[in-house]
Motif scaffolding. Structure first.
Motif, PDB file in Angstrom:
ATOM      1  N   CYS A 167       0.822  -1.213   0.000  1.00 39.26           N
ATOM      2  CA  CYS A 167       0.000   0.000   0.000  1.00 39.26           C
ATOM      3  C   CYS A 167       0.854   1.261   0.000  1.00 39.26           C
ATOM      4  O   CYS A 167       0.496   2.261  -0.635  1.00 39.26           O
ATOM      5  N   GLU A 168       1.990   1.210   0.671  1.00 41.63           N
ATOM      6  CA  GLU A 168       2.886   2.365   0.678  1.00 41.63           C
ATOM      7  C   GLU A 168       3.410   2.636  -0.731  1.00 41.63           C
ATOM      8  O   GLU A 168       3.443   3.785  -1.176  1.00 41.63           O
ATOM      9  N   ARG A 169       3.777   1.585  -1.449  1.00 34.51           N
ATOM     10  CA  ARG A 169       4.270   1.764  -2.820  1.00 34.51           C
ATOM     11  C   ARG A 169       3.178   2.271  -3.751  1.00 34.51           C
ATOM     12  O   ARG A 169       3.441   3.019  -4.681  1.00 34.51           O
TER      13      ARG A 169
ATOM     14  N   GLU B  61       0.824   4.131  -2.769  1.00 37.21           N
ATOM     15  CA  GLU B  61       0.364   5.393  -2.173  1.00 37.21           C
ATOM     16  C   GLU B  61      -1.142   5.366  -1.931  1.00 37.21           C
ATOM     17  O   GLU B  61      -1.863   6.307  -2.222  1.00 37.21           O
ATOM     18  N   ASN B  62      -1.588   4.240  -1.395  1.00 32.14           N
ATOM     19  CA  ASN B  62      -2.992   4.038  -1.087  1.00 32.14           C
ATOM     20  C   ASN B  62      -3.069   3.198   0.190  1.00 32.14           C
ATOM     21  O   ASN B  62      -2.434   2.157   0.282  1.00 32.14           O
ATOM     22  N   ARG B  63      -3.829   3.675   1.157  1.00 31.04           N
ATOM     23  CA  ARG B  63      -3.949   2.963   2.426  1.00 31.04           C
ATOM     24  C   ARG B  63      -5.438   2.788   2.728  1.00 31.04           C
ATOM     25  O   ARG B  63      -6.082   3.697   3.244  1.00 31.04           O
TER      26      ARG B  63
ATOM     27  N   GLU C 276      -6.248   9.693   8.674  1.00 33.01           N
ATOM     28  CA  GLU C 276      -6.000   8.552   7.785  1.00 33.01           C
ATOM     29  C   GLU C 276      -7.305   7.907   7.322  1.00 33.01           C
ATOM     30  O   GLU C 276      -7.460   7.602   6.140  1.00 33.01           O
TER      31      GLU C 276
ATOM     32  N   THR D  97      -9.248  10.167   4.837  1.00 36.15           N
ATOM     33  CA  THR D  97      -8.640  10.067   3.503  1.00 36.15           C
ATOM     34  C   THR D  97      -8.996   8.734   2.852  1.00 36.15           C
ATOM     35  O   THR D  97      -9.374   8.694   1.678  1.00 36.15           O
TER      36      THR D  97
ATOM     37  N   GLN E  21     -11.163   8.123  -0.553  1.00 37.42           N
ATOM     38  CA  GLN E  21     -10.584   7.397  -1.688  1.00 37.42           C
ATOM     39  C   GLN E  21     -11.435   6.192  -2.069  1.00 37.42           C
ATOM     40  O   GLN E  21     -11.499   5.812  -3.230  1.00 37.42           O
TER      41      GLN E  21
END
Length: 102
Positions: free
Chosen positions: A20-22, A24-26, A86, A89, A93
């Protein structure tokens, strides 16, 4: 937080966090898993947001943080504010509760 640092669950969460970090979505589900929310705690938060959406009441991050603190009173105010940002956001999303969140 976790009793077994190399359990399957902990390792799986680490992998999901890295992916998820790569990307850019959590997602909210990962946030709930990372902070060990129970089914009941998630349901309470979902019900809170649903009621506000149905009542056309906007939910600022501060209100979400207050609700998070009520659900998880062991979390510090700083932690609940961070989680509220968090989750807000993530929900936006995911196109969830978008009408209620500000």
């Amino acid at each position: 937080m976790h009793d077994q640092p190399f359990s399957t669950n902990v390792l799986t969460l680490e992998i999901l966090d890295a992916i998820c970090e790569r990307l850019e979505n959590r997602p909210s589900a990962l946030i709930f898993l990372d902070h060990e929310f129970s089914n009941n705690e998630i349901t309470v938060l979902e019900d809170f947001l649903t009621q506000r959406t149905l009542s056309h009441i906007k939910t600022p991050v501060a209100d979400l943080a207050n609700q998070l603190h009520a659900v998880k009173p062991t979390f510090t105010p700083e932690t609940t504010r961070m989680l509220a940002r968090e989750l807000s956001t993530a929900f936006l999303q995911e196109d969830r509760d978008a009408q209620a969140l500000t």
